[in-house]
Write a protein that holds these residues in place. Structure first.
Motif, mmCIF file in Angstrom:
data_model
loop_
_atom_site.group_PDB
_atom_site.id
_atom_site.type_symbol
_atom_site.label_atom_id
_atom_site.label_comp_id
_atom_site.label_asym_id
_atom_site.label_seq_id
_atom_site.Cartn_x
_atom_site.Cartn_y
_atom_site.Cartn_z
ATOM 1 N N ILE A 47 -39.360 9.811 21.390
ATOM 2 C CA ILE A 47 -38.797 8.813 22.312
ATOM 3 C C ILE A 47 -39.089 9.274 23.735
ATOM 4 N N PRO A 48 -39.678 8.417 24.559
ATOM 5 C CA PRO A 48 -40.046 8.856 25.914
ATOM 6 C C PRO A 48 -38.835 9.097 26.809
ATOM 7 N N PRO A 49 -39.018 9.986 27.774
ATOM 8 C CA PRO A 49 -37.957 10.205 28.753
ATOM 9 C C PRO A 49 -37.883 9.023 29.711
ATOM 10 N N LEU A 50 -36.737 8.867 30.336
ATOM 11 C CA LEU A 50 -36.595 7.940 31.458
ATOM 12 C C LEU A 50 -36.532 8.732 32.760
ATOM 13 N N LYS A 51 -35.995 9.934 32.677
ATOM 14 C CA LYS A 51 -35.907 10.811 33.845
ATOM 15 C C LYS A 51 -37.321 11.182 34.285
ATOM 16 N N LYS A 52 -37.642 10.877 35.535
ATOM 17 C CA LYS A 52 -38.946 11.202 36.126
ATOM 18 C C LYS A 52 -40.103 10.594 35.338
ATOM 19 N N ALA A 53 -39.893 9.436 34.723
ATOM 20 C CA ALA A 53 -40.915 8.792 33.902
ATOM 21 C C ALA A 53 -41.776 7.863 34.753
ATOM 22 N N ASP A 54 -43.062 8.185 34.868
ATOM 23 C CA ASP A 54 -43.957 7.351 35.661
ATOM 24 C C ASP A 54 -44.012 5.917 35.139
ATOM 25 N N TYR A 55 -43.970 5.755 33.832
ATOM 26 C CA TYR A 55 -44.031 4.415 33.225
ATOM 27 C C TYR A 55 -42.870 3.556 33.706
ATOM 28 N N MET A 56 -41.699 4.118 33.794
ATOM 29 C CA MET A 56 -40.529 3.377 34.253
ATOM 30 C C MET A 56 -40.579 3.179 35.763
ATOM 31 N N LEU A 57 -40.890 4.227 36.495
ATOM 32 C CA LEU A 57 -40.861 4.171 37.950
ATOM 33 C C LEU A 57 -41.940 3.250 38.522
ATOM 34 N N ASP A 58 -43.038 3.068 37.792
ATOM 35 C CA ASP A 58 -44.148 2.237 38.274
ATOM 36 C C ASP A 58 -43.831 0.748 38.296
ATOM 37 N N ASP A 59 -42.878 0.299 37.488
ATOM 38 C CA ASP A 59 -42.721 -1.154 37.341
ATOM 39 C C ASP A 59 -41.295 -1.511 36.909
ATOM 40 N N ILE A 60 -40.448 -1.820 37.879
ATOM 41 C CA ILE A 60 -39.061 -2.185 37.589
ATOM 42 C C ILE A 60 -39.009 -3.468 36.758
ATOM 43 N N ASP A 61 -39.867 -4.430 37.074
ATOM 44 C CA ASP A 61 -39.856 -5.700 36.335
ATOM 45 C C ASP A 61 -40.187 -5.493 34.857
ATOM 46 N N ARG A 62 -41.121 -4.608 34.575
ATOM 47 C CA ARG A 62 -41.464 -4.309 33.176
ATOM 48 C C ARG A 62 -40.262 -3.686 32.468
ATOM 49 N N THR A 63 -39.546 -2.797 33.153
ATOM 50 C CA THR A 63 -38.360 -2.183 32.566
ATOM 51 C C THR A 63 -37.314 -3.242 32.235
#
Length: 155
Positions: free
Chosen positions: A69-85
């Protein structure tokens, strides 16, 4: 009754009071640093929702679960796109994603029962803890993102 026994109820009361009192920082890491009142209110509510819906997999501290399961803390995938999250929280995702250079291919269920306000609160929480300071994710933004969600791929 001896003097020692008469102190036991007082000591028990003190012990219970101290152990049940909220300690400093009980709102969670980062929440105490939020200055804007509305953002802080969203984050506090979002923390409760995060603990209910997300922390079982992503862990309470956002660290994820090893390579599963991917991290959310310091996760580039999450930080790159709030709308996607926002879309991921509502609709989930399956298929491979790359987070901080690591591949994850475990499906994430969506939570269609969550209201747009609840998604805004979760988003505000995760974007303002663990060193993040993105500010308020308003419910209006969630409304707009989800209205247009069918036209945008999650990857």
């Amino acid at each position: 009754m001896s003097r020692g026994l008469s102190k036991i109820p007082i000591l028990l009361w003190l012990l219970v009071t101290i152990s049940c009192s909220p300690g400093e920082g009980t709102e969670g890491p980062g929440i105490n640093e939020i200055e804007d009142l509305k953002t802080k209110q969203y984050a506090i509510q979002g923390q409760q929702l995060y603990l209910q819906y997300c922390s079982n997999c992503h862990q309470e501290d956002g660290s994820g679960l090893a390579r599963l399961i991917p991290p959310l803390k310091k996760a580039d995938y999450m930080l790159d796109d709030i709308d996607r999250t926002i879309r991921l929280i509502k609709m989930g995702i399956s298929g491979e994603i790359i987070v901080n250079g690591t591949s994850y291919d475990q499906p994430m269920p969506g939570y269609p029962q969550l209201t747009n306000l609840e998604i805004a609160q979760i988003s505000t929480y995760i974007y303002n803890v663990w060193g993040n300071k993105k500010g308020l994710v308003p419910a209006e933004r969630v409304n707009t993102v989800l209205e247009n969600a069918s036209n945008i791929p999650l990857q």
